[in-house]
Design an enzyme around this catalytic site. Structure first.
Site, PDB file in Angstrom:
ATOM      1  N   ARG A   1     -13.328  -2.456 -20.940  1.00  0.00           N
ATOM      2  CA  ARG A   1     -14.619  -1.850 -21.276  1.00  0.00           C
ATOM      3  C   ARG A   1     -14.425  -0.355 -21.481  1.00  0.00           C
ATOM      4  O   ARG A   1     -13.326   0.159 -21.279  1.00  0.00           O
ATOM      5  CB  ARG A   1     -15.599  -2.072 -20.122  1.00  0.00           C
TER       6      ARG A   1
ATOM      7  N   PHE B   1       0.837  -1.192   0.000  1.00  0.00           N
ATOM      8  CA  PHE B   1       0.000   0.000   0.000  1.00  0.00           C
ATOM      9  C   PHE B   1       0.875   1.247   0.000  1.00  0.00           C
ATOM     10  O   PHE B   1       1.708   1.438   0.885  1.00  0.00           O
ATOM     11  CB  PHE B   1      -0.924   0.026   1.212  1.00  0.00           C
TER      12      PHE B   1
END
Length: 445
Positions: free
Chosen positions: A290, A201
């Site tokens: 997409r 992270f």
């Protein structure tokens, strides 16, 4: 070109596809749930078919009903929009099995790239850097062992997910023990797949993404990049193109995106998402197979219609554009108009829209399915529209966006518009000092 297509989606993206299809002389069929019976896409499509009740798993995720609607109406192809069935390789494969064209990449490409674990592997094989992390983790014990190697803090991510769902930031071993099961359950609930991966992270970074188009035969071009760093709960609020990156770094990221898409002979519109740290190191995160919510800013600076390109590629007309044909001009910014209350932790605000007035004027575009009297259903995403502006420079685009936001009136539900006005005035935003933790560190909320 197709004579008729079915749109397996709702809201502003369904309306977006209808508009381009109509300009191309293509008939449209839109499916809808009972909650969307009076929505603008239903009113404007050539045909509409109800595919179930309000719950998305009984309507917009109901594959048998959607395929039946396509067959019943004689649709030759299905445009999935974004979300719902857009990145479901099983749905794409079933379309193919029934002789219906899926307007998007092949099921094989989606399976290879659709999971974050698979995307990481493909990126490594394409010589594209990835964030230090793991493949799919089998259980909490393996996760605990992996975290020691990666180093805390770590990020648990749903391998099949997106939009911030199934993500948990973990800072200690004790947190990991409880968070792993929670992330698995959230991944299973939202994506039907409990697989979890782990990444290092990074506390502060930019979120930069590359827009690509491919013909499925190895020809891939990029249409610039976007900065999507203004976020809440890992979900984007404001996007702009181009990003505010040094030219050399920008070109490296663009080349990396094209290289990865070429590796899988990508077909159609796709977006490769990268994070860029303070030192200028960039890492591939995932590929969205997409069209994106934020595709509009790339359309504004390129002058291209991405839905038209999607239809042409899916219809077998190929991609005639070469990289040298792409000319990017000016700067564009998009604000997602969400029915949410920013003062109450972005709580969704469904209900009746009493009155709406959208901004206009030079360089202003609005993509929205909302009208006066429309009732925002509580069953779906809170996005009710997008306000997009374009101007010669970023400074001018910010000024134009502020003017357009102040001109926009949506009476009834709370929206994110007041927050965006504040951001346009924010000195950090104005000078391009944006990171994904912007709202926490650069704004007084």
């Amino acid at each position: 070109m197709f004579k008729k297509i079915l749109i397996a989606n709702r809201g502003e993206i369904a309306l977006r596809v209808i508009r381009t299809a109509r300009e191309m002389g293509v008939k449209t069929v839109v499916v809808y749930s009972q909650a969307d019976e009076h929505s603008l896409p239903v009113l404007l499509a050539d045909e509409s078919v109800c595919v179930g009740p309000a719950a998305s798993n009984a309507s917009y995720l109901n594959i048998p009903n959607i395929l039946s609607a396509a067959i019943m109406t004689g649709a030759e192809a299905i445009h999935p929009g974004y979300g719902f069935m857009a990145e479901n390789p099983d749905f794409a494969e079933m379309c193919r099995d029934h002789g219906i064209v899926f307007i998007g990449p092949t099921p094989e490409s989606m399976r290879a790239l659709g999971s974050k674990a698979g995307g990481r592997e493909i990126a490594a094989n394409s010589n594209v850097p990835v964030v230090p992390g793991t493949g799919v983790l089998e259980g909490v014990e393996e996760a605990l062992l992996a975290a020691k190697g990666v180093g805390y803090p770590v990020l648990l991510k749903a391998s099949a997910g997106g939009g911030g769902r199934g993500q948990k930031v973990v800072r200690t071993q004790e947190e990991l023990k409880s968070a792993f099961g929670q992330a698995q359950e959230e991944a299973r609930l939202y994506f039907g797949d409990p697989a979890i991966i782990m990444e290092k992270f990074l506390e502060e970074f930019r979120h930069v993404e590359v827009q690509v188009m491919g013909d499925g035969q190895g020809h891939v071009i990029h249409i610039g990049e976007r900065d999507c760093s203004i976020q809440r709960r890992n979900q984007k609020l404001i996007e702009e193109a181009p990003s505010n990156l040094p030219a050399t770094l920008r070109q490296e990221i663009l080349d990396a995106g094209v290289r990865l898409a070429q590796h899988v002979n990508y077909a159609g519109a796709g977006t490769l998402e990268f994070i860029v740290d303070r030192d200028g190191n960039y890492y591939f995160m995932e590929m969205n197979t997409r069209i994106q919510v934020e595709h509009c800013v790339s359309e504004m600076i390129s002058g291209l219609d991405f839905v038209r390109l999607q239809l042409q590629i899916a219809a077998g007309e190929g991609l005639s554009l070469q990289q040298s044909d792409i000319e990017l001009r000016g700067h564009s910014i998009e604000c997602r108009l969400n029915a949410e209350d920013p003062d109450k932790d972005f709580r969704p605000a469904a209900g009746k829209v009493d009155e709406v007035h959208f901004a206009g004027g030079p360089g202003v575009r609005v993509d929205s399915h909302v009208y006066s009297g429309y009732i925002i259903p509580p069953h779906y995403d809170s996005l009710i529209g997008k306000l997009i502006v374009h101007h010669d420079t970023r400074e001018q685009a910010i000024a134009r966006m502020k003017r357009a936001l102040e001109e926009t009136v949506i009476q009834g539900p709370k929206t994110t518009i007041p927050l965006y006005v504040k951001i346009m005035d924010n000195p950090f935003y104005k000078r391009g000092a944006v990171m994904t933790n912007f709202l926490k560190t650069r704004m007084e909320m």
